[in-house]
Scaffold this active site. Structure first.
Site, PDB file in Angstrom:
ATOM      1  N   SER A   1     -14.679  -3.298 -12.976  1.00  9.85           N
ATOM      2  CA  SER A   1     -15.565  -2.591 -12.221  1.00  9.85           C
ATOM      3  C   SER A   1     -17.142  -2.479 -13.292  1.00  9.85           C
ATOM      4  O   SER A   1     -16.747  -2.628 -14.719  1.00  9.85           O
ATOM      5  CB  SER A   1     -15.274  -1.051 -12.002  1.00  9.85           C
ATOM      6  OG  SER A   1     -16.461  -0.155 -11.655  1.00  9.85           O
TER       7      SER A   1
ATOM      8  N   ASN B   1      -5.192  -4.869  -6.762  1.00  7.92           N
ATOM      9  CA  ASN B   1      -6.500  -4.194  -6.197  1.00  7.92           C
ATOM     10  C   ASN B   1      -6.421  -2.712  -6.163  1.00  7.92           C
ATOM     11  O   ASN B   1      -7.126  -1.984  -5.841  1.00  7.92           O
ATOM     12  CB  ASN B   1      -6.811  -4.743  -4.797  1.00  7.92           C
ATOM     13  CG  ASN B   1      -7.778  -4.118  -4.164  1.00  7.92           C
ATOM     14  OD1 ASN B   1      -8.763  -4.076  -4.241  1.00  7.92           O
ATOM     15  ND2 ASN B   1      -7.165  -3.370  -2.988  1.00  7.92           N
TER      16      ASN B   1
ATOM     17  N   ASP C   1       0.899  -1.190  -0.074  1.00  9.10           N
ATOM     18  CA  ASP C   1      -0.182   0.002  -0.045  1.00  9.10           C
ATOM     19  C   ASP C   1       0.882   1.247  -0.052  1.00  9.10           C
ATOM     20  O   ASP C   1       1.746   1.294   1.034  1.00  9.10           O
ATOM     21  CB  ASP C   1      -0.983  -0.013   1.166  1.00  9.10           C
ATOM     22  CG  ASP C   1      -2.141   0.790   0.911  1.00  9.10           C
ATOM     23  OD1 ASP C   1      -3.389   0.375   0.795  1.00  9.10           O
ATOM     24  OD2 ASP C   1      -2.124   2.156   0.888  1.00  9.10           O
TER      25      ASP C   1
ATOM     26  N   ARG D   1     -13.592   3.154   0.733  1.00 11.28           N
ATOM     27  CA  ARG D   1     -13.265   4.595   0.623  1.00 11.28           C
ATOM     28  C   ARG D   1     -13.491   5.125  -0.937  1.00 11.28           C
ATOM     29  O   ARG D   1     -14.037   6.195  -1.089  1.00 11.28           O
ATOM     30  CB  ARG D   1     -11.767   4.880   0.680  1.00 11.28           C
ATOM     31  CG  ARG D   1     -11.204   4.868   2.202  1.00 11.28           C
ATOM     32  CD  ARG D   1      -9.524   5.370   2.195  1.00 11.28           C
ATOM     33  NE  ARG D   1      -8.847   4.793   1.264  1.00 11.28           N
ATOM     34  CZ  ARG D   1      -7.612   5.108   0.772  1.00 11.28           C
ATOM     35  NH1 ARG D   1      -7.081   6.086   1.591  1.00 11.28           N
ATOM     36  NH2 ARG D   1      -6.911   4.619   0.073  1.00 11.28           N
TER      37      ARG D   1
ATOM     38  N   TYR E   1     -11.936   6.146 -15.335  1.00 17.17           N
ATOM     39  CA  TYR E   1     -11.888   4.834 -14.482  1.00 17.17           C
ATOM     40  C   TYR E   1     -12.215   3.579 -15.184  1.00 17.17           C
ATOM     41  O   TYR E   1     -11.949   2.394 -15.402  1.00 17.17           O
ATOM     42  CB  TYR E   1     -12.945   5.078 -13.294  1.00 17.17           C
ATOM     43  CG  TYR E   1     -13.028   4.083 -12.448  1.00 17.17           C
ATOM     44  CD1 TYR E   1     -12.023   3.626 -11.424  1.00 17.17           C
ATOM     45  CD2 TYR E   1     -14.097   3.424 -12.265  1.00 17.17           C
ATOM     46  CE1 TYR E   1     -12.142   2.702 -10.436  1.00 17.17           C
ATOM     47  CE2 TYR E   1     -14.667   2.180 -11.416  1.00 17.17           C
ATOM     48  CZ  TYR E   1     -13.410   1.838 -10.586  1.00 17.17           C
ATOM     49  OH  TYR E   1     -13.712   1.147  -9.497  1.00 17.17           O
ATOM     50  N   GLY E   2     -13.456   4.017 -15.978  1.00 17.58           N
ATOM     51  CA  GLY E   2     -14.106   2.824 -16.836  1.00 17.58           C
ATOM     52  C   GLY E   2     -13.177   2.301 -18.107  1.00 17.58           C
ATOM     53  O   GLY E   2     -13.106   1.175 -18.248  1.00 17.58           O
TER      54      GLY E   2
ATOM     55  N   ALA F   1     -18.693  -2.594  -3.079  1.00 17.55           N
ATOM     56  CA  ALA F   1     -18.451  -2.828  -1.630  1.00 17.55           C
ATOM     57  C   ALA F   1     -18.506  -1.550  -1.117  1.00 17.55           C
ATOM     58  O   ALA F   1     -17.904  -0.458  -1.693  1.00 17.55           O
ATOM     59  CB  ALA F   1     -17.364  -3.520  -1.325  1.00 17.55           C
ATOM     60  N   ALA F   2     -18.834  -1.398   0.325  1.00 17.14           N
ATOM     61  CA  ALA F   2     -18.345  -0.092   1.036  1.00 17.14           C
ATOM     62  C   ALA F   2     -17.028   0.280   1.394  1.00 17.14           C
ATOM     63  O   ALA F   2     -16.526  -0.446   2.319  1.00 17.14           O
ATOM     64  CB  ALA F   2     -19.440  -0.084   2.325  1.00 17.14           C
TER      65      ALA F   2
ATOM     66  N   VAL G   1       2.439   1.511  -7.273  1.00 20.93           N
ATOM     67  CA  VAL G   1       2.299   0.430  -8.293  1.00 20.93           C
ATOM     68  C   VAL G   1       2.644   1.235  -9.630  1.00 20.93           C
ATOM     69  O   VAL G   1       2.826   0.591 -10.635  1.00 20.93           O
ATOM     70  CB  VAL G   1       1.179  -0.175  -8.156  1.00 20.93           C
ATOM     71  CG1 VAL G   1       0.999  -1.026  -7.125  1.00 20.93           C
ATOM     72  CG2 VAL G   1      -0.111   0.687  -8.517  1.00 20.93           C
TER      73      VAL G   1
ATOM     74  N   LYS H   1     -10.455   0.069 -16.351  1.00 23.74           N
ATOM     75  CA  LYS H   1     -10.873  -1.034 -15.751  1.00 23.74           C
ATOM     76  C   LYS H   1     -11.499  -1.975 -16.958  1.00 23.74           C
ATOM     77  O   LYS H   1     -11.263  -3.297 -16.886  1.00 23.74           O
ATOM     78  CB  LYS H   1     -12.216  -0.764 -14.863  1.00 23.74           C
ATOM     79  CG  LYS H   1     -12.000  -0.267 -13.642  1.00 23.74           C
ATOM     80  CD  LYS H   1     -11.035  -0.940 -12.764  1.00 23.74           C
ATOM     81  CE  LYS H   1     -11.014  -0.546 -11.388  1.00 23.74           C
ATOM     82  NZ  LYS H   1      -9.878  -1.512 -10.741  1.00 23.74           N
TER      83      LYS H   1
END
Length: 303
Positions: free
Chosen positions: A152, A100, A38, A200, A165-166, A197-198, A74, A169
């Site tokens: 996603s 991830n 991380d 950040r 983002y799209g 998922a919930a 990364v 992904k």
């Protein structure tokens, strides 16, 4: 049969929080030695701290597991290669890679700065490329590897305000398709998960009532299955709230137009036939799809 990871070594990127953290905890609980990667940045990728990764390592060690922290960014291939070297020096091998790590910089395409587009592509796509490239030869030498991409629904189906983002992904699905073919002879299986998922990443994207029902712990079983010894390959698994579904890219049955009738108008007139999703089917690779088009053309020409 219980899925275990005894003797396996896993790298999980973006594992200081959210889904990555829970994936790492799940792997460790089932016997894997885990590298908690991380960079420690904020949701938009800015900043950096090792605190989150170290906290997850401590959590795993207190539970009796084995883990080390790594703060590689990364998007920096040299840092990523150093992370893999550290892993190899510490544990001797790398069996599992879960890509991830991710950031968000949402805006409509008309208002988006190209720097924000590039930053998101760099983390999601190139970050996954760099990490995968860094472990690829090692996995080939071992004749064993399990790699998980994180896509996603925004990439698979589209979502307002997430062009960067799209695009990144969806590119990961294409990367999976290629690596599945290239890795097959060395027992490297590559899959993709599309989680909801919930975390950040979703705190201000979804209503609170919905967030309460979609915890990361409800996604991780899917991730662990996709990196297990008997995992499938080239699978896109949608996961959230304890619900799972599989997604595929398909193609409709080809429709032939003779040279005499071939025109934009003819295609428009028969487009409902061309786009008849009842005829849709998947392909193992691009050669199958191209071969289907050529065979339909030859058959059409022969009448």
């Amino acid at each position: 049969m219980t899925i275990r990871f005894d003797g396996r070594v896993a790298i999980v990127t973006g594992a200081g929080n959210g889904l990555g953290r829970v994936h790492a905890l799940g792997l460790a609980a089932r016997g894997a030695k885990v590298v908690i990667n991380d960079f420690g940045g904020a949701r938009d990728g800015k900043g950096g701290s090792s605190e989150a990764a170290l906290a997850v390592v401590e959590e795993i060690r207190k539970a009796g597991g084995t883990a080390i922290a790594n703060g590689a960014n990364v998007t920096d291939f040299e840092q990523v290669k150093a992370m893999v070297e550290q892993t190899k020096a510490e544990f001797g091998r790398v069996d599992v890679l879960i890509n991830n790590a991710g950031i968000l910089r949402d805006k409509t395409f008309s208002k988006m700065e190209m720097a924000d587009f590039q930053a998101v592509v760099d983390v999601h796509l190139m970050g996954s490329v760099y990490c995968t490239k860094a472990v690829w030869e090692l996995m080939r030498e071992q004749n064993y590897g399990r790699i998980l991409m994180t896509t996603s629904s925004s990439g698979l189906f589209g979502n307002f305000g997430q062009s960067n983002y799209g695009a990144a992904k969806m590119a990961l699905v294409g990367l999976m398709n290629m690596l599945t073919i290239e890795g097959a002879k060395n027992n490297i299986r590559v899959n993709t998960i599309a989680p909801i998922a919930a975390t950040r990443m979703t705190t201000d994207v979804l209503p609170e009532a919905m967030l309460a029902r979609i915890q990361p712990e409800q996604v991780t079983p899917g991730a662990l299955f996709l990196v297990s010894e008997d995992a499938p390959t080239k699978t896109i698994l949608s996961a959230g709230g304890g619900v799972f579904s599989a997604a595929r890219i398909v193609d409709t049955a080809p429709v032939y137009f003779s040279d005499k009738e071939l025109s934009p108008e003819a295609l428009a007139a028969r487009f409902s036939q061309v786009s008849d999703w009842n005829t849709a089917r998947p392909f193992a690779d691009s050669n199958q799809q191209v071969q289907g088009l050529i065979e339909a053309a030859v058959k059409g020409m022969q009448g």
